[in-house]
Enzyme design. Structure first.
Site, PDB file in Angstrom:
ATOM      1  N   SER A 148      42.888  42.617   5.960  1.00  0.00           N
ATOM      2  CA  SER A 148      42.829  44.067   6.196  1.00  0.00           C
ATOM      3  C   SER A 148      41.890  44.372   7.355  1.00  0.00           C
ATOM      4  O   SER A 148      41.074  43.526   7.736  1.00  0.00           O
ATOM      5  CB  SER A 148      42.291  44.737   4.926  1.00  0.00           C
ATOM      6  OG  SER A 148      41.821  46.053   5.175  1.00  0.00           O
ATOM      7  N   TYR A 161      36.990  47.180  -2.042  1.00  0.00           N
ATOM      8  CA  TYR A 161      38.126  46.676  -1.265  1.00  0.00           C
ATOM      9  C   TYR A 161      37.624  45.908  -0.045  1.00  0.00           C
ATOM     10  O   TYR A 161      38.092  44.801   0.250  1.00  0.00           O
ATOM     11  CB  TYR A 161      38.988  47.858  -0.838  1.00  0.00           C
ATOM     12  CG  TYR A 161      40.260  47.538  -0.123  1.00  0.00           C
ATOM     13  CD1 TYR A 161      40.334  47.604   1.271  1.00  0.00           C
ATOM     14  CD2 TYR A 161      41.414  47.200  -0.822  1.00  0.00           C
ATOM     15  CE1 TYR A 161      41.519  47.343   1.934  1.00  0.00           C
ATOM     16  CE2 TYR A 161      42.602  46.942  -0.154  1.00  0.00           C
ATOM     17  CZ  TYR A 161      42.645  47.019   1.213  1.00  0.00           C
ATOM     18  OH  TYR A 161      43.825  46.753   1.893  1.00  0.00           O
TER      19      TYR A 161
HETATM   20  P1  NAP Z   1      51.210  48.554  -2.425  1.00  0.00           P
HETATM   21  O1  NAP Z   1      52.249  49.433  -1.907  1.00  0.00           O
HETATM   22  O2  NAP Z   1      50.168  49.120  -3.318  1.00  0.00           O
HETATM   23  O3  NAP Z   1      51.864  47.255  -3.111  1.00  0.00           O
HETATM   24  C1  NAP Z   1      51.008  46.323  -3.724  1.00  0.00           C
HETATM   25  C2  NAP Z   1      51.889  45.531  -4.658  1.00  0.00           C
HETATM   26  O4  NAP Z   1      51.075  44.600  -5.387  1.00  0.00           O
HETATM   27  C3  NAP Z   1      52.576  46.438  -5.690  1.00  0.00           C
HETATM   28  O5  NAP Z   1      53.864  45.978  -5.965  1.00  0.00           O
HETATM   29  C4  NAP Z   1      51.671  46.236  -6.888  1.00  0.00           C
HETATM   30  O6  NAP Z   1      52.280  46.515  -8.111  1.00  0.00           O
HETATM   31  C5  NAP Z   1      51.366  44.762  -6.781  1.00  0.00           C
HETATM   32  N1  NAP Z   1      50.229  44.390  -7.636  1.00  0.00           N
HETATM   33  C6  NAP Z   1      49.063  45.052  -7.784  1.00  0.00           C
HETATM   34  N2  NAP Z   1      48.292  44.422  -8.674  1.00  0.00           N
HETATM   35  C7  NAP Z   1      48.995  43.328  -9.101  1.00  0.00           C
HETATM   36  C8  NAP Z   1      48.730  42.281 -10.033  1.00  0.00           C
HETATM   37  N3  NAP Z   1      47.574  42.220 -10.723  1.00  0.00           N
HETATM   38  N4  NAP Z   1      49.667  41.331 -10.220  1.00  0.00           N
HETATM   39  C9  NAP Z   1      50.841  41.384  -9.558  1.00  0.00           C
HETATM   40  N5  NAP Z   1      51.167  42.363  -8.646  1.00  0.00           N
HETATM   41  C10 NAP Z   1      50.230  43.311  -8.436  1.00  0.00           C
HETATM   42  O7  NAP Z   1      50.435  47.896  -1.217  1.00  0.00           O
HETATM   43  P2  NAP Z   1      50.877  47.590   0.275  1.00  0.00           P
HETATM   44  O8  NAP Z   1      50.440  48.694   1.154  1.00  0.00           O
HETATM   45  O9  NAP Z   1      52.289  47.088   0.340  1.00  0.00           O
HETATM   46  O10 NAP Z   1      49.857  46.381   0.504  1.00  0.00           O
HETATM   47  C11 NAP Z   1      50.201  45.057   0.216  1.00  0.00           C
HETATM   48  C12 NAP Z   1      48.997  44.250   0.634  1.00  0.00           C
HETATM   49  O11 NAP Z   1      48.632  44.588   1.984  1.00  0.00           O
HETATM   50  C13 NAP Z   1      47.761  44.537  -0.213  1.00  0.00           C
HETATM   51  O12 NAP Z   1      47.024  43.339  -0.380  1.00  0.00           O
HETATM   52  C14 NAP Z   1      46.959  45.509   0.661  1.00  0.00           C
HETATM   53  O13 NAP Z   1      45.572  45.433   0.368  1.00  0.00           O
HETATM   54  C15 NAP Z   1      47.257  44.970   2.022  1.00  0.00           C
HETATM   55  N6  NAP Z   1      47.082  45.909   3.127  1.00  0.00           N
HETATM   56  C16 NAP Z   1      47.737  47.098   3.144  1.00  0.00           C
HETATM   57  C17 NAP Z   1      47.582  47.917   4.272  1.00  0.00           C
HETATM   58  C18 NAP Z   1      48.256  49.247   4.394  1.00  0.00           C
HETATM   59  O14 NAP Z   1      47.876  49.999   5.316  1.00  0.00           O
HETATM   60  N7  NAP Z   1      49.215  49.586   3.557  1.00  0.00           N
HETATM   61  C19 NAP Z   1      46.787  47.506   5.338  1.00  0.00           C
HETATM   62  C20 NAP Z   1      46.114  46.280   5.243  1.00  0.00           C
HETATM   63  C21 NAP Z   1      46.282  45.484   4.136  1.00  0.00           C
HETATM   64  P3  NAP Z   1      51.927  47.958  -8.778  1.00  0.00           P
HETATM   65  O15 NAP Z   1      52.809  48.937  -8.081  1.00  0.00           O
HETATM   66  O16 NAP Z   1      52.200  47.799 -10.239  1.00  0.00           O
HETATM   67  O17 NAP Z   1      50.445  48.226  -8.527  1.00  0.00           O
HETATM   68  C1  GCO Z   2      41.810  52.870   3.496  1.00  0.00           C
HETATM   69  C2  GCO Z   2      43.141  52.173   3.656  1.00  0.00           C
HETATM   70  C3  GCO Z   2      42.922  50.826   4.310  1.00  0.00           C
HETATM   71  C4  GCO Z   2      44.270  50.152   4.464  1.00  0.00           C
HETATM   72  C5  GCO Z   2      44.132  48.813   5.087  1.00  0.00           C
HETATM   73  C6  GCO Z   2      43.612  48.879   6.481  1.00  0.00           C
HETATM   74  O1  GCO Z   2      41.622  53.533   2.460  1.00  0.00           O
HETATM   75  O2  GCO Z   2      40.997  52.749   4.427  1.00  0.00           O
HETATM   76  O3  GCO Z   2      43.791  52.016   2.401  1.00  0.00           O
HETATM   77  O4  GCO Z   2      42.082  50.046   3.537  1.00  0.00           O
HETATM   78  O5  GCO Z   2      44.860  49.953   3.236  1.00  0.00           O
HETATM   79  O6  GCO Z   2      43.438  47.913   4.303  1.00  0.00           O
HETATM   80  O7  GCO Z   2      43.743  47.592   7.052  1.00  0.00           O
END
Ligand code: NAP
Ligand code: GCO
Length: 267
Positions: A148, A161
């Site tokens: 992230s 986080y």
């Molecule tokens: P999301 O929409 O919240 O999807 C996360 C997925 O992980 C959901 O299907 C969730 O299921 C599942 N999950 C959560 N806890 C779990 C557990 N204990 N066991 C199995 N599955 C579990 O998140 P996303 O935005 O696609 O993000 C995916 C990854 O990218 C995460 O690691 C997030 O931190 C990272 N990330 C996201 C962003 C962003 O801007 N979106 C940026 C940087 C990094 P539930 O729906 O049941 O919770």
């Molecule tokens: C926040 C956002 C970020 C993104 C991502 C950025 O609240 O700042 O959720 O944490 O999810 O991780 O890289």
């Protein structure tokens, strides 16, 4: 396909993307399927797994889905045995499952902090530990941890986080250090701000119809002047899962539209 491009093929590989019913995990799994991989995913309950299976079917992908909470080590160990029996040894693991809790640190109960650490840091340890022995036996493996911006930067309300994702950066480097000699490459992808359900609260329209202040802030902070889409992560994820990156190890590939390089546009 000419010989060089074959380095980007995932033909015949078994790829397990955790928490991939939708969002970033689903996009990465879709990219891997298009490059020939067999897709395995898990989610926390049957409803989400079924939702994911329907989405994969709609995309023409024959994925295998399992219910598994990635924080449950016994369940993960059992699932790896089941995947190996039913699909095959995991060649590519993407530790994608994650949660976030946006609470000011001094208001955050320790058990809430621990929940985020459990899913975002301890679970990637648990799942990686479960698949590495078979990767060693097979003579190769790819582990990709979804890090992230918070692996490098802090901000208000995301202390747990950021601590987890900072730790995940170092876990990535340590798996590289400890298992690189077995031809296992462990790298990270650091997405910028991506439009998924996890960031939806940061993009909600205000009652007066204006854009969320955080939405405006991120667009000003991103040289690409936009939020990322999950599709922006597909190419980098394929690269790190393929033979094209066999000498890339312990690296966090930031896919952030330039955020980390930029002081931000003057208001
Ligand atoms: P999301 O929409 O919240 O999807 C996360 C997925 O992980 C959901 O299907 C969730 O299921 C599942 N999950 C959560 N806890 C779990 C557990 N204990 N066991 C199995 N599955 C579990 O998140 P996303 O935005 O696609 O993000 C995916 C990854 O990218 C995460 O690691 C997030 O931190 C990272 N990330 C996201 C962003 C962003 O801007 N979106 C940026 C940087 C990094 P539930 O729906 O049941 O919770
Ligand atoms: C926040 C956002 C970020 C993104 C991502 C950025 O609240 O700042 O959720 O944490 O999810 O991780 O890289």
């Amino acid at each position: 396909m000419n010989d060089f491009l074959k380095n980007f093929s995932l033909e015949g590989k078994v790829a397990w993307i955790t928490g991939a019913s939708y969002g970033i995990g689903f996009a990465i799994a879709t990219a891997y399927a298009r490059c020939g991989a067999k897709i395995v995913f898990n989610d926390i309950n049957q409803e989400l797994v079924d939702k994911g299976l329907a989405s994969y079917r709609e995309a023409g992908i024959d994925a295998t889905g399992y219910v598994c909470d990635v924080t449950d080590e016994a369940a993960v160990q059992a699932l790896v045995k089941r995947i190996e029996a039913e699909v095959g040894v995991v060649d590519i693991l993407v530790n994608n499952a994650g949660i976030i809790r946006r609470i000011p640190m001094c208001d955050m109960p320790a058990d809430e902090f621990k929940k985020v650490i459990d899913v975002d840091l301890i679970a990637p340890f648990i799942v990686s530990k479960a698949v590495i022995p078979s990767m060693i036996k097979k003579g190769h493996g790819k582990i990709i941890n979804i890090c992230s911006m918070m692996s490098e930067l802090g901000r208000e309300t995301v202390s747990a986080y950021a601590a987890a994702k900072g730790g995940l950066k170092m876990l990535t480097r340590n798996i590289c250090s400890e298992y690189g000699e077995y031809n296992i490459q462990c790298n990270g992808i650091g997405p910028g701000y991506i439009a998924t359900p996890q960031t939806a609260p940061l993009r909600e329209r205000q009652p007066d119809g204006s854009r969320h202040p955080f939405d405006q802030f991120i667009v000003a902070k991103t040289p690409a002047a936009r939020w990322g889409d999950t599709e922006d992560l597909m190419g980098p994820a394929v690269f790190l899962a393929s033979d094209a990156s066999n000498f890339v190890n312990g690296h966090i590939l930031y896919v952030d539209g330039g955020i980390l390089a930029y002081i931000g546009k003057q208001p």
